[in-house]
Design a protein around this motif. Structure first.
Motif, PDB file in Angstrom:
ATOM      1  N   GLY A 113       0.811  -1.449  -0.296  1.00  0.00           N
ATOM      2  CA  GLY A 113       0.335  -0.196  -0.204  1.00  0.00           C
ATOM      3  C   GLY A 113       0.933   1.397  -0.735  1.00  0.00           C
ATOM      4  N   PRO A 114       0.509   2.773   0.159  1.00  0.00           N
ATOM      5  CA  PRO A 114      -1.125   2.905   0.139  1.00  0.00           C
ATOM      6  C   PRO A 114      -1.877   1.799  -0.758  1.00  0.00           C
ATOM      7  CG  PRO A 114      -0.056   4.376   0.153  1.00  0.00           C
ATOM      8  CD  PRO A 114       1.160   3.340  -0.197  1.00  0.00           C
ATOM      9  N   TYR A 115      -3.470   1.641  -0.396  1.00  0.00           N
ATOM     10  CA  TYR A 115      -4.470   1.665  -1.567  1.00  0.00           C
ATOM     11  C   TYR A 115      -5.236   2.222  -1.682  1.00  0.00           C
ATOM     12  CZ  TYR A 115      -1.956  -3.228  -0.184  1.00  0.00           C
ATOM     13  OH  TYR A 115      -1.109  -3.955  -0.360  1.00  0.00           O
ATOM     14  N   GLY A 116      -5.296   2.684  -2.730  1.00  0.00           N
ATOM     15  CA  GLY A 116      -6.854   3.544  -3.248  1.00  0.00           C
ATOM     16  C   GLY A 116      -7.856   2.681  -4.450  1.00  0.00           C
ATOM     17  N   ASN A 117      -8.671   3.667  -4.556  1.00  0.00           N
ATOM     18  CA  ASN A 117      -9.174   3.586  -6.014  1.00  0.00           C
ATOM     19  C   ASN A 117      -9.413   4.592  -6.977  1.00  0.00           C
ATOM     20  OD1 ASN A 117     -11.141   6.067  -5.765  1.00  0.00           O
ATOM     21  ND2 ASN A 117     -12.853   4.133  -4.240  1.00  0.00           N
ATOM     22  N   ALA A 118      -8.440   5.547  -6.588  1.00  0.00           N
ATOM     23  CA  ALA A 118      -8.158   6.537  -8.097  1.00  0.00           C
ATOM     24  C   ALA A 118      -7.262   6.123  -9.336  1.00  0.00           C
ATOM     25  CB  ALA A 118      -8.036   7.791  -7.397  1.00  0.00           C
ATOM     26  N   VAL A 119      -7.323   7.007 -10.148  1.00  0.00           N
ATOM     27  CA  VAL A 119      -6.624   5.897 -11.101  1.00  0.00           C
ATOM     28  C   VAL A 119      -5.184   6.539 -11.172  1.00  0.00           C
ATOM     29  CG1 VAL A 119      -5.878   6.965 -13.393  1.00  0.00           C
ATOM     30  CG2 VAL A 119      -8.253   6.597 -13.058  1.00  0.00           C
ATOM     31  N   GLY A 120      -4.122   5.550 -10.649  1.00  0.00           N
ATOM     32  CA  GLY A 120      -2.547   5.853 -10.371  1.00  0.00           C
ATOM     33  C   GLY A 120      -2.841   5.174  -9.146  1.00  0.00           C
ATOM     34  N   ASP A 121      -3.900   5.185  -7.853  1.00  0.00           N
ATOM     35  CA  ASP A 121      -4.048   4.309  -7.078  1.00  0.00           C
ATOM     36  C   ASP A 121      -3.172   2.493  -6.649  1.00  0.00           C
ATOM     37  OD1 ASP A 121      -4.162   6.832  -6.103  1.00  0.00           O
ATOM     38  OD2 ASP A 121      -6.190   5.805  -5.086  1.00  0.00           O
ATOM     39  N   THR A 122      -2.576   1.847  -6.044  1.00  0.00           N
ATOM     40  CA  THR A 122      -2.788   0.484  -6.420  1.00  0.00           C
ATOM     41  C   THR A 122      -4.151  -0.269  -5.516  1.00  0.00           C
ATOM     42  OG1 THR A 122      -0.326   0.609  -5.978  1.00  0.00           O
ATOM     43  CG2 THR A 122      -1.466  -1.330  -5.168  1.00  0.00           C
ATOM     44  N   LEU A 123      -5.004  -0.807  -6.411  1.00  0.00           N
ATOM     45  CA  LEU A 123      -5.710  -1.311  -5.503  1.00  0.00           C
ATOM     46  C   LEU A 123      -5.690  -2.610  -4.572  1.00  0.00           C
ATOM     47  CD1 LEU A 123      -9.083  -2.110  -5.788  1.00  0.00           C
ATOM     48  CD2 LEU A 123      -7.890  -4.216  -7.016  1.00  0.00           C
ATOM     49  N   ALA A 124      -6.347  -2.343  -3.492  1.00  0.00           N
ATOM     50  CA  ALA A 124      -5.909  -3.355  -2.488  1.00  0.00           C
ATOM     51  C   ALA A 124      -6.213  -5.048  -2.611  1.00  0.00           C
ATOM     52  CB  ALA A 124      -7.075  -3.279  -1.396  1.00  0.00           C
ATOM     53  N   ASN A 125      -5.410  -5.550  -1.972  1.00  0.00           N
ATOM     54  CA  ASN A 125      -5.910  -6.801  -1.970  1.00  0.00           C
ATOM     55  C   ASN A 125      -7.788  -7.637  -1.531  1.00  0.00           C
ATOM     56  OD1 ASN A 125      -5.678  -9.635  -2.881  1.00  0.00           O
ATOM     57  ND2 ASN A 125      -4.461 -10.850  -0.939  1.00  0.00           N
ATOM     58  N   LEU A 126      -8.508  -7.545  -2.468  1.00  0.00           N
ATOM     59  CA  LEU A 126      -9.803  -7.983  -2.125  1.00  0.00           C
ATOM     60  C   LEU A 126     -10.155  -9.048  -2.096  1.00  0.00           C
ATOM     61  CD1 LEU A 126     -10.861  -4.877  -3.810  1.00  0.00           C
ATOM     62  CD2 LEU A 126     -10.218  -5.175  -1.304  1.00  0.00           C
ATOM     63  N   ALA A 127     -11.138  -9.492  -0.849  1.00  0.00           N
ATOM     64  CA  ALA A 127     -10.968 -11.368  -1.215  1.00  0.00           C
ATOM     65  C   ALA A 127     -13.095 -11.554  -1.789  1.00  0.00           C
ATOM     66  CB  ALA A 127     -11.706 -12.257   0.331  1.00  0.00           C
ATOM     67  N   TRP A 128     -13.292 -12.791  -2.438  1.00  0.00           N
ATOM     68  CA  TRP A 128     -14.420 -12.813  -2.801  1.00  0.00           C
ATOM     69  C   TRP A 128     -14.644 -14.290  -3.049  1.00  0.00           C
ATOM     70  CZ3 TRP A 128     -11.541 -10.063  -7.227  1.00  0.00           C
ATOM     71  CH2 TRP A 128     -11.351  -9.294  -6.964  1.00  0.00           C
ATOM     72  N   GLU A 129     -15.736 -14.356  -3.469  1.00  0.00           N
ATOM     73  CA  GLU A 129     -16.160 -15.515  -3.099  1.00  0.00           C
ATOM     74  C   GLU A 129     -16.973 -16.004  -4.552  1.00  0.00           C
ATOM     75  OE1 GLU A 129     -17.451 -17.743   0.267  1.00  0.00           O
ATOM     76  OE2 GLU A 129     -18.888 -16.144   0.566  1.00  0.00           O
ATOM     77  N   GLY A 130     -16.808 -16.919  -5.075  1.00  0.00           N
ATOM     78  CA  GLY A 130     -18.209 -16.683  -7.284  1.00  0.00           C
ATOM     79  C   GLY A 130     -17.113 -17.996  -7.857  1.00  0.00           C
ATOM     80  N   TYR A 131     -17.897 -17.446  -8.647  1.00  0.00           N
ATOM     81  CA  TYR A 131     -17.590 -18.396 -10.411  1.00  0.00           C
ATOM     82  C   TYR A 131     -17.016 -17.088 -10.927  1.00  0.00           C
ATOM     83  CZ  TYR A 131     -22.286 -20.693  -8.708  1.00  0.00           C
ATOM     84  OH  TYR A 131     -22.866 -21.089  -6.931  1.00  0.00           O
ATOM     85  N   VAL A 132     -15.831 -18.507 -10.864  1.00  0.00           N
ATOM     86  CA  VAL A 132     -14.824 -17.277 -11.844  1.00  0.00           C
ATOM     87  C   VAL A 132     -14.576 -18.187 -12.954  1.00  0.00           C
ATOM     88  CG1 VAL A 132     -12.064 -17.665 -11.765  1.00  0.00           C
ATOM     89  CG2 VAL A 132     -13.017 -17.251  -9.922  1.00  0.00           C
ATOM     90  N   ASN A 133     -14.593 -17.228 -13.980  1.00  0.00           N
ATOM     91  CA  ASN A 133     -14.706 -17.681 -15.696  1.00  0.00           C
ATOM     92  C   ASN A 133     -13.927 -16.747 -16.445  1.00  0.00           C
ATOM     93  OD1 ASN A 133     -15.453 -19.075 -18.303  1.00  0.00           O
ATOM     94  ND2 ASN A 133     -17.758 -18.209 -17.878  1.00  0.00           N
ATOM     95  N   LEU A 134     -12.656 -17.944 -16.824  1.00  0.00           N
ATOM     96  CA  LEU A 134     -11.202 -17.663 -17.076  1.00  0.00           C
ATOM     97  C   LEU A 134     -11.237 -17.724 -18.682  1.00  0.00           C
ATOM     98  CD1 LEU A 134      -8.981 -19.074 -14.764  1.00  0.00           C
ATOM     99  CD2 LEU A 134     -10.014 -16.633 -14.505  1.00  0.00           C
ATOM    100  N   ASP A 135     -12.502 -18.700 -19.600  1.00  0.00           N
ATOM    101  CA  ASP A 135     -12.102 -18.358 -20.653  1.00  0.00           C
ATOM    102  C   ASP A 135     -13.393 -18.058 -21.040  1.00  0.00           C
ATOM    103  OD1 ASP A 135     -13.834 -20.677 -19.886  1.00  0.00           O
ATOM    104  OD2 ASP A 135     -12.038 -22.456 -20.452  1.00  0.00           O
TER     105      ASP A 135
END
Lengths: 135, 97
Positions: A79-101
């Motif tokens: 970090g530091p993390y943020g959501n503005a252009v140029g910021d680094t996105l934090a490591n966010l945790a999700w769950e669901g259906y991952v479709n890579l292709d």
């Protein structure tokens, strides 16, 4: 040395020669091939069996195919993390259906844990994240 | 995602990743209703919405650095096109398509 001991030594050497042969058959080399080479130096028996060589050769090839190992993506960016252009996105945790292709509807895929770190480790260059509301 | 479905599939085919994070609702029924072929997930904790603000926001991420390279907002009432449309266009451009 007893006859039984000699027979045991002979079988061991035959196996060693068989492993060496299978290692040299596999042009991809690698760990299993290397082991075969070492065994070959001790091999004085005339008779590695073809069957032994073939069986272990297959296994050696399979191991060698992965000898490049996984890519090391290193730690998640600090970090530091943020959501503005140029910021680094934090490591966010999700769950669901991952479709890579995109080959199938996502509901046919397994329900798994996923994260922005998994996106990073995908080896892809760019990704899109959209926050949606069902409807 | 609606009409963006085809663009999402095209972006994945072009080598990108597309992740829909469902703010609220049921993942399976949404996937089936929209025939979604992109990743569809929900947050495991509050951090996602803390970081990504709210629904209707779209972010394009450089996955080598995890930096935000584009972000956009649609509208809550549907009066503007979904930001995912423009985000997918941005993603395709970054992918050289």
């Amino acid at each position: 040395m007893t006859a039984r001991t000699l027979r045991g030594v002979s079988l061991t050497l035959m196996l060693a020669v068989g492993l060496a042969a299978c290692g040299s058959d596999d042009s991809s080399g690698g760990a299993a091939g290397g082991s075969g080479g070492i065994a070959q130096t001790g091999g004085t028996s005339a008779g590695g069996t073809a069957a032994g060589g073939a069986a272990t050769g297959g296994a050696g090839g399979a191991i060698d195919a992965g000898s490049d190992g996984p890519v090391d993506f290193g730690p998640y960016p600090a970090g530091p993390y943020g959501n503005a252009v140029g910021d680094t996105l934090a490591n966010l945790a999700w769950e669901g259906y991952v479709n890579l292709d995109a080959a199938a509807s996502s509901d046919t895929l397994p329900y798994i844990d996923y994260s922005s770190n998994d996106m990073r480790k995908s080896g892809k260059s760019y990704g899109l994240i959209h926050i949606a509301l069902q409807g | 995602m609606g009409g963006s479905q085809q663009k999402g599939k095209a972006a994945i085919a072009a080598g990108g990743l597309v992740v829909e994070i469902l703010h609220s609702g049921d993942l399976l029924s949404w996937i089936k209703a929209e025939d979604l072929h992109v990743s569809v997930v929900k947050p495991k904790d509050d951090q996602t919405l803390d970081q990504l603000v709210s629904r209707e926001w779209t972010y394009v991420i450089d996955l080598k650095t995890m930096k935000v390279v584009w972000k956009g907002f649609g509208s809550y009432d549907g009066s503007k096109p979904s930001s995912v449309e423009e985000g997918l266009t941005q993603l395709m451009t970054l992918l050289g398509k």
